[in-house]
Enzyme design. Structure first.
Site: not given
Lengths: 202, 375
Positions: B154, B224, B319, B352-353
Site C-alpha cells: 500500500s 477509520r 483489492d 486491500h487488506d
C-alpha cells in the site's frame, strides 16, 4: 498456460533456439515454468519476460529466476509497446486460445518477429483416428474430446492460409516429428509445427 | 508465547538526526528522531539488509513482540521471522516509524524543541519522497550502503517504488505490494472524507487538540470506519458479517443492530484511542500527493528512466482500493525501461487488506523471489 505437456521439450526448445539471435529480447507467451526462457538465456543469452496465467507457473518462474508477468493472453498484450521485443514466442498455446486472431495480431505488433509452434492436426495419426470414427488422442494432443483445452486446432495448410489472409509473412518454418525434421508431405507426417513470422505492411 | 518462527522479544530503538531536513513543501525540520526495530543480523559485507516500509496506520513494529507486552505482535509478523518468507536467519530486517508518525518518530504529537509544546498543526505535511530521504539517513546510521530489498504494501509499496527512483544505486530489489504509482480521484475522495471527518470534529481545535487535553475521537473513528470499509472486499464482508443482527431482530432505532455496524464501531473506537489524528491527516496527504510521473509530463516510463532495481510487484484480485490495473501500470513502466520485473495477481478475498494476511501462495511467491537474492 501450458496446456500441452512439453513431452518433446528438448526438441521443441532446440528448434526455437535455433532461430533466436544471441542477446535478443524475448517475450514468451504462455511461458509455463519458464523452462524455455531459462534454456534461451543459457544458450542464447537472451533477456526477456514470460507471460502466464497460472498461479503455480508464476511461482515456478520465480523459483527458476525467470521474469514473469501474470496475465491472461486473451486480453491482449497492452502493457507491451509495439516492436519492443525481437521475438514474441507462442509455444504450443495457439490451439488453446479463444481469440486466435487477436493474439496473433498482438504478437506481430509487439514483436519484430513472432515464433508460433503448434501440434499439426493434419498429422496422419490424427487423420487415421478420425477415419476410424474417433477424436484423435496422441502424444502432442493428449486430451479426450470432453476435457481438452484445445479449442482451435488446425493443420499446417489452415495455419498458412490464415497467415496469408492476415498479412503475416512466413519467414521460415520447421516441421518436426519427434526428433526428425519432416521435409516430405509435412502436413501428413509432421506432428509439431514451428513458424517464424513477421507482419507485412498494409 | 511459544512460537518457533517468531523473532521473539524485540526492542525499539531511536536515532536523532540534527542535519536540517528540507521537505518537499519547502518547510525545514531542524532535527527529528526516527524510531525503528531490527531483526536478524547484519552480515559482514552488509549486503543482507531489508527495509520494510509501513502503510497508513503501521509503524516500526514489524515482527516479534515486546517483553512487557507479548500480545503486541508486529504488524507483519506472518511475513518476517526465522523460516518465514522474509527469513531473518538470512536477512537483517529493519522496520521504521515514518516521520510524522505517532509511534515514537517525530510527528505532530511530539514536542517542538523550539516552542516546548506539541507541534500540532505546525507539523509540516510530509511526502513519500521526504520519508525516503529520512529512511536513507537511517540506513546510513546503520552503516548500510546498499539495501538488498526495499519492501512495503500500500503506502509502504509507494515508498518501495520511490526508493528506486530517489536512490537507484542504494537499492537492489524492490517488492511493491498492493500499491499504485498514483491515487485515482476516487481514492483521493475517500481520503478527503476521512480528513473532513477529523477536521470538522469540534475537539480537533485546528490540529492543536493536545493543548486542550482532548482528542478528536469521533472524527478519527469515522475516518477509520470509512477506511476500513474500503480495505475489505464486499464479498469478505458478506461472508464475515452478512446481514447478521446482534439481537436477532430489528429494534427500529439507530443503535448497533447489524454485526457489521458493531465491528466497524469497535474498530473505529480502538483506532481512535491508539492513533494520532494529525498523523492520519499527514499519511493520507502523502498518499494523495504521491505521483512520481507528475514531473515527467505524466509519463511513468520516463520517471523510471534511471531506475536500476529489480522488482517483484504483487496485487490482489479483490483489492478495489489499489486494483491490479494500478500494478500493471507500474509493470508497463518497468518493462518499458527493460528492467527485471515479475508480477503476480494473487487471488484473495480480503480486498486491500490481503497484503497483511497469511496466504500460502502469496507468501510462497515472496519466499521464492527473496530466496534467489544473492547476499
Amino acid at each position: 498456460m501450458t496446456y500441452i505437456p512439453h513431452t518433446d521439450f528438448r526438441t521443441d526448445f532446440y528448434a526455437i533456439a535455433h532461430w533466436i539471435r544471441s542477446g535478443a529480447r524475448v517475450l514468451d507467451l504462455g511461458c509455463g515454468e519458464g523452462l524455455l526462457l531459462s534454456y534461451l538465456s543459457e544458450t542464447r543469452n537472451i533477456v526477456g519476460y514470460g507471460v502466464d496465467i497460472d498461479d503455480a507457473n508464476i511461482l515456478a518462474c520465480l523459483n527458476n529466476k525467470i521474469n514473469v508477468i501474470q496475465g491472461d493472453l486473451e486480453f491482449g498484450l497492452s502493457i507491451f509497446e509495439s516492436k519492443s521485443f525481437d521475438y514474441v514466442i507462442l509455444s504450443q498455446t495457439l490451439q488453446a486460445m479463444r481469440n486466435t486472431n487477436g493474439i496473433i495480431k498482438e504478437m506481430m505488433r509487439v514483436g519484430k518477429e513472432g515464433i508460433i509452434t503448434f501440434p499439426n492436426f493434419g498429422h496422419w495419426r490424427n487423420r487415421l483416428q478420425i477415419a476410424c470414427g474417433r477424436m484423435p488422442v496422441s502424444k502432442t494432443l493428449p486430451y479426450q474430446w470432453f476435457d481438452t483445452p484445445n479449442v482451435h486446432l488446425c493443420t499446417l495448410v489452415d495455419f498458412e492460409n490464415f497467415c496469408g489472409q492476415h498479412n503475416v509473412r512466413i519467414l521460415e518454418r520447421r516441421i518436426m516429428n519427434r526428433d526428425h525434421q519432416i521435409i516430405f508431405a509435412p502436413n501428413l507426417f509432421g506432428a509439431l509445427a514451428f513458424y517464424r513470422l513477421e507482419q507485412q505492411e498494409g | 508465547m511459544q512460537n518457533l518462527t517468531s523473532v521473539g522479544i524485540v526492542t525499539s530503538q531511536a536515532v536523532c538526526f540534527d542535519t536540517p531536513l528540507h521537505l518537499q513543501s519547502g518547510a525545514v525540520l531542524d532535527s527529528y528522531s526516527l524510531t525503528y526495530e531490527t531483526y536478524g543480523e547484519l552480515n559482514a559485507t552488509k549486503s543482507n539488509a531489508i527495509l520494510i516500509c509501513h502503510a497508513l496506520s503501521g509503524n516500526h513494529h514489524v515482527a516479534g513482540y515486546y517483553a512487557d507486552n507479548t500480545q503486541n505482535l508486529g504488524w507483519w509478523d506472518n511475513m518476517v521471522g526465522p523460516g518465514k518468507p522474509i527469513d531473518t536467519r538470512k536477512f537483517f530486517v529493519v522496520g521504521v516509524n515514518n516521520l510524522g508518525g505517532c509511534h515514537g518518530s517525530t510527528g505532530p504529537s511530539s514536542i517542538n524543541p523550539r516552542t516546548g509544546k506539541s507541534y500540532g498543526a505546525s507539523f509540516p505535511v510530509v511526502t513519500v519522497e521526504d520519508w525516503v530521504e529520512t529512511q536513507v539517513r537511517l540506513i546510513n546510521h546503520l552503516g548500510i550502503n546498499q539495501l538488498a530489498v526495499i519492501m512495503g504494501g500500500s503506502l509502504g509499496g509507494m515508498q518501495a517504488l520511490q526508493w528506486t527512483l530517489s536512490f537507484p544505486n542504494r537499492i537492489r530489489h524492490s517488492i511493491v505490494i498492493a500499491a499504485a504509482a498514483k491515487l485515482t480521484a476516487q481514492n483521493i475522495a475517500f481520503n478527503d472524507v476521512a480528513r473532513q471527518a477529523i477536521i470538522t470534529d469540534q475537539d480537533f481545535y485546528g490540529g492543536d487538540y493536545y493543548l486542550h487535553d482532548v482528542l478528536p475521537r469521533r472524527g478519527l473513528r469515522l475516518a477509520r470506519m470509512l477506511g476500513h470499509i474500503t480495505y475489505l472486499s464486499g464479498d469478505s464482508m458478506a461472508k464475515k458479517f452478512g446481514r447478521e443482527l446482534r439481537n436477532k431482530k430489528f429494534n427500529f432505532d439507530f443503535n448497533v443492530e447489524f454485526e457489521i455496524e458493531s465491528y466497524l464501531r469497535y474498530q473505529g473506537d480502538k483506532f481512535a484511542e491508539q492513533f494520532d489524528a494529525n498523523t492520519y491527516l499527514i499519511m493520507t496527504k502523502a498518499l494523495d500527493y504521491f505521483d512520481p510521473a507528475r514531473r515527467y509530463n505524466n509519463n511513468l516510463s520516463n520517471a523510471f528512466h534511471s531506475v536500476k532495481a529489480k522488482f517483484l510487484v504483487l496485487s490482489f484480485t479483490t483489492d478495489w482500493r489499489f486494483p491490479s490495473e494500478h500494478s500493471r501500470y507500474i509493470i508497463k513502466a518497468l518493462v518499458d525501461n527493460k528492467l527485471d520485473v515479475s508480477y503476480a495477481e494473487i487471488t484473495s478475498s480480503h480486498g486491500h487488506d490481503s497484503f497483511l494476511m497469511e496466504d500460502s501462495h502469496y507468501h510462497e511467491l515472496v519466499r521464492a523471489y527473496v530466496n534467489n537474492i544473492i547476499i
